[in-house]
Design an enzyme around this catalytic site. Sequence first.
Site, PDB file in Angstrom:
ATOM      1  N   ASN A 152       0.856  -1.187   0.000  1.00 34.32           N
ATOM      2  CA  ASN A 152       0.000   0.000   0.000  1.00 34.32           C
ATOM      3  C   ASN A 152       0.898   1.245   0.000  1.00 34.32           C
ATOM      4  O   ASN A 152       2.117   1.139   0.002  1.00 34.32           O
ATOM      5  CB  ASN A 152      -0.975  -0.009   1.182  1.00 34.32           C
ATOM      6  CG  ASN A 152      -0.248  -0.045   2.506  1.00 34.32           C
ATOM      7  OD1 ASN A 152       0.456   0.895   2.860  1.00 34.32           O
ATOM      8  ND2 ASN A 152      -0.389  -1.156   3.237  1.00 34.32           N
ATOM      9  N   ASP A 170      -4.639  -6.533   5.174  1.00 35.90           N
ATOM     10  CA  ASP A 170      -5.593  -7.426   5.828  1.00 35.90           C
ATOM     11  C   ASP A 170      -5.492  -8.849   5.271  1.00 35.90           C
ATOM     12  O   ASP A 170      -5.839  -9.810   5.945  1.00 35.90           O
ATOM     13  CB  ASP A 170      -7.018  -6.895   5.638  1.00 35.90           C
ATOM     14  CG  ASP A 170      -7.250  -5.638   6.478  1.00 35.90           C
ATOM     15  OD1 ASP A 170      -6.742  -5.598   7.608  1.00 35.90           O
ATOM     16  OD2 ASP A 170      -7.914  -4.704   5.993  1.00 35.90           O
ATOM     17  N   LYS A 190       9.787 -16.344 -10.203  1.00 36.24           N
ATOM     18  CA  LYS A 190       8.927 -15.329 -10.818  1.00 36.24           C
ATOM     19  C   LYS A 190       7.823 -16.031 -11.604  1.00 36.24           C
ATOM     20  O   LYS A 190       8.111 -16.835 -12.497  1.00 36.24           O
ATOM     21  CB  LYS A 190       9.780 -14.460 -11.747  1.00 36.24           C
ATOM     22  CG  LYS A 190       8.996 -13.337 -12.366  1.00 36.24           C
ATOM     23  CD  LYS A 190       9.890 -12.489 -13.272  1.00 36.24           C
ATOM     24  CE  LYS A 190       9.028 -11.492 -14.016  1.00 36.24           C
ATOM     25  NZ  LYS A 190       9.702 -10.918 -15.166  1.00 36.24           N
ATOM     26  N   PHE A 245      -5.021   3.492  14.857  1.00 36.46           N
ATOM     27  CA  PHE A 245      -5.375   4.436  13.800  1.00 36.46           C
ATOM     28  C   PHE A 245      -6.529   3.818  13.012  1.00 36.46           C
ATOM     29  O   PHE A 245      -6.738   2.606  13.053  1.00 36.46           O
ATOM     30  CB  PHE A 245      -4.196   4.656  12.847  1.00 36.46           C
ATOM     31  CG  PHE A 245      -3.297   5.796  13.235  1.00 36.46           C
ATOM     32  CD1 PHE A 245      -2.545   5.749  14.389  1.00 36.46           C
ATOM     33  CD2 PHE A 245      -3.197   6.930  12.425  1.00 36.46           C
ATOM     34  CE1 PHE A 245      -1.699   6.808  14.735  1.00 36.46           C
ATOM     35  CE2 PHE A 245      -2.361   7.979  12.755  1.00 36.46           C
ATOM     36  CZ  PHE A 245      -1.613   7.911  13.911  1.00 36.46           C
ATOM     37  N   LYS A 278     -14.257   0.420  15.525  1.00 27.43           N
ATOM     38  CA  LYS A 278     -12.932  -0.208  15.679  1.00 27.43           C
ATOM     39  C   LYS A 278     -12.419  -0.012  17.100  1.00 27.43           C
ATOM     40  O   LYS A 278     -11.839  -0.918  17.695  1.00 27.43           O
ATOM     41  CB  LYS A 278     -11.929   0.397  14.686  1.00 27.43           C
ATOM     42  CG  LYS A 278     -12.092  -0.154  13.283  1.00 27.43           C
ATOM     43  CD  LYS A 278     -11.049   0.401  12.316  1.00 27.43           C
ATOM     44  CE  LYS A 278     -11.375  -0.106  10.909  1.00 27.43           C
ATOM     45  NZ  LYS A 278     -10.675   0.607   9.849  1.00 27.43           N
ATOM     46  N   LYS A 322     -11.768  -3.401  19.215  1.00 23.68           N
ATOM     47  CA  LYS A 322     -10.370  -3.781  19.442  1.00 23.68           C
ATOM     48  C   LYS A 322      -9.870  -3.390  20.838  1.00 23.68           C
ATOM     49  O   LYS A 322      -8.684  -3.464  21.115  1.00 23.68           O
ATOM     50  CB  LYS A 322      -9.481  -3.172  18.354  1.00 23.68           C
ATOM     51  CG  LYS A 322      -9.900  -3.617  16.930  1.00 23.68           C
ATOM     52  CD  LYS A 322      -8.885  -3.231  15.884  1.00 23.68           C
ATOM     53  CE  LYS A 322      -9.401  -3.548  14.481  1.00 23.68           C
ATOM     54  NZ  LYS A 322      -8.362  -3.487  13.450  1.00 23.68           N
TER      55      LYS A 322
HETATM   56  O1  PMT Z   1       2.789   6.211   6.519  1.00 20.92           O
HETATM   57  P1  PMT Z   1       2.223   7.524   5.993  1.00 20.92           P
HETATM   58  O2  PMT Z   1       2.463   7.696   4.511  1.00 20.92           O
HETATM   59  O3  PMT Z   1       2.704   8.699   6.806  1.00 20.92           O
HETATM   60  O4  PMT Z   1       0.624   7.472   6.141  1.00 20.92           O
HETATM   61  C1  PMT Z   1       0.063   7.460   7.413  1.00 20.92           C
HETATM   62  C2  PMT Z   1      -1.186   6.558   7.449  1.00 20.92           C
HETATM   63  C3  PMT Z   1      -2.226   7.109   6.489  1.00 20.92           C
HETATM   64  C4  PMT Z   1      -0.809   5.121   7.028  1.00 20.92           C
HETATM   65  C5  PMT Z   1      -1.676   6.566   8.941  1.00 20.92           C
HETATM   66  O5  PMT Z   1      -1.964   7.869   9.327  1.00 20.92           O
HETATM   67  C6  PMT Z   1      -2.910   5.688   9.102  1.00 20.92           C
HETATM   68  O6  PMT Z   1      -4.026   6.112   8.905  1.00 20.92           O
HETATM   69  N1  PMT Z   1      -2.662   4.407   9.517  1.00 20.92           N
HETATM   70  C7  PMT Z   1      -3.708   3.395   9.628  1.00 20.92           C
HETATM   71  C8  PMT Z   1      -3.884   2.729   8.294  1.00 20.92           C
HETATM   72  C9  PMT Z   1      -4.810   1.530   8.360  1.00 20.92           C
HETATM   73  O7  PMT Z   1      -4.417   0.482   7.916  1.00 20.92           O
HETATM   74  O8  PMT Z   1      -5.970   1.715   8.927  1.00 20.92           O
HETATM   75  P2  PMT Z   1      -7.096   0.529   9.119  1.00 20.92           P
HETATM   76  O9  PMT Z   1      -8.329   1.268   9.377  1.00 20.92           O
HETATM   77  O10 PMT Z   1      -7.064  -0.418   7.968  1.00 20.92           O
HETATM   78  O11 PMT Z   1      -6.588  -0.245  10.393  1.00 20.92           O
HETATM   79  C10 PMT Z   1      -7.038   0.066  11.693  1.00 20.92           C
HETATM   80  C11 PMT Z   1      -5.962  -0.155  12.712  1.00 20.92           C
HETATM   81  O12 PMT Z   1      -5.689  -1.560  12.811  1.00 20.92           O
HETATM   82  C12 PMT Z   1      -4.623   0.521  12.421  1.00 20.92           C
HETATM   83  O13 PMT Z   1      -4.101   0.958  13.655  1.00 20.92           O
HETATM   84  C13 PMT Z   1      -3.773  -0.617  11.855  1.00 20.92           C
HETATM   85  O14 PMT Z   1      -2.377  -0.424  12.148  1.00 20.92           O
HETATM   86  C14 PMT Z   1      -4.317  -1.819  12.610  1.00 20.92           C
HETATM   87  N2  PMT Z   1      -4.250  -3.092  11.887  1.00 20.92           N
HETATM   88  C15 PMT Z   1      -4.923  -3.306  10.727  1.00 20.92           C
HETATM   89  C16 PMT Z   1      -4.896  -4.551  10.130  1.00 20.92           C
HETATM   90  C17 PMT Z   1      -4.163  -5.591  10.736  1.00 20.92           C
HETATM   91  N3  PMT Z   1      -4.104  -6.788  10.183  1.00 20.92           N
HETATM   92  N4  PMT Z   1      -3.526  -5.360  11.888  1.00 20.92           N
HETATM   93  C18 PMT Z   1      -3.549  -4.151  12.473  1.00 20.92           C
HETATM   94  O15 PMT Z   1      -2.948  -3.939  13.544  1.00 20.92           O
END
Ligand code: PMT
Length: 392
Positions: free
Chosen positions: A205, A275, A285, A321, A335, A339
């Site tokens: 991503n 995810d 490859k 986040f 969330k 969580k």
């Molecule tokens: O890295 P930059 O370019 O500075 O960009 C910053 C950012 C946009 C990545 C950051 O500010 C941000 O928003 N991070 C969260 C991105 C995200 O994946 O969000 P989510 O809504 O999909 O996930 C929710 C939370 O679960 C996040 O804290 C994520 O780290 C966590 N997560 C998600 C999936 C997973 N399998 N395990 C996790 O721990």
Amino acid sequence: MNIIVGITGGIAAYKTPILIRLLRKAGHEVKCVATDHALEFVTPLTLETLSGNKLYADLFAPANENSTEHISFKDWGDALVVAPATANIIGKMASGIGDDALSTLLMAFMRKPIYLAPAMNTQMWECPAVQRNIEYLQGIGIHILQPECGELACGTSGAGRMPEPEQIMEQMTILSPTPDLRGQRILVTAGPTYERIDSVRFIGNYSSGKMGFALAEALAAHGAEVELVTGPTSLRCHHPNIHRTDIESAREMFAAATQHYPTCQAAILSAAVADYRPDHTADHKLKKQGDSGMTLNLVQNPDILATLGTMKQDGQKLIGFALETDNELANAQKKLEKKNLDYIVLNSLRDQGAGFGVDTNRVTIIARNGNSTTTPLLSKARVAEEIINHCL
Ligand code: PMT
């Protein structure tokens, strides 16, 4: 504290006397060092009156107390802030040029905290040579106070405006590192994860790691020991209190984060974790499959944040986040509850200048009790400060 204020020739120099006044009001001693061009914008009398000290502007002035004034200033100062910092002084610093009082002092001051508040037109700020110099200076530990977006003196609008004096003071963490996080260990996740398809391709991503690294730097500046677990990024850490673990996949990030969390007082998970991952990684490859297309089977990755939520003990904090594109608040709140978080930091992809890749962000910090606060568009360093102030 003894603070040296460097002033260079930009229109934002009209705000520097206010910075000097605020520093004095906060109990600091101030000495000013100005370039010739700075003195086109602000007078020696103003700087000397407000700082209460003689101005140092001429390397060879007979009135200098010492023949090596830059060295005596270096010994006197605890920190140096250049506000405004023009592209010219940034270029000189990055190239090791000392041809006036300020640039010579900066060379001598390299081992002490230096803060630069760049101020210039947006196109000058975005000029590749300026950005290369900024990256180099950050790499050797200079604190760059990211310029704000807004109306500029040249009549245009964009990034390049010097932060207000109050904000410069706030970002000079050496002055007031509150909250005091000494003695705390804090886990931060940053960047993307790569999920391998074969030996040359992956699912990833656009996360750059900038938000997570800004958090790690800010936490360390507040005295915390930081366990930074990061996906692939070209960013570097500067603070010695940051212990970095590089990982590639979500499962590797899961292993590192679950290992560190039990020894930490808090965790802030800003990484963009995949995810799903391919159920199989080819060790070669993969060849084209022809017109019939190709199907990848995906399996779910472990949810790191949710797992830490189940591990959380009394006294530990967990901050996640959420990156959302619609129903942002409701989705983030779901969330937070699901969580078992204390706070969630919401990023909306609808906000211009926020989120992936950029140097700025705008977030809503939501507490478990439902209270929330939304920041304006700020540098990621300042957003990190907001998160620390609200959540820790
Ligand atoms: O890295 P930059 O370019 O500075 O960009 C910053 C950012 C946009 C990545 C950051 O500010 C941000 O928003 N991070 C969260 C991105 C995200 O994946 O969000 P989510 O809504 O999909 O996930 C929710 C939370 O679960 C996040 O804290 C994520 O780290 C966590 N997560 C998600 C999936 C997973 N399998 N395990 C996790 O721990």
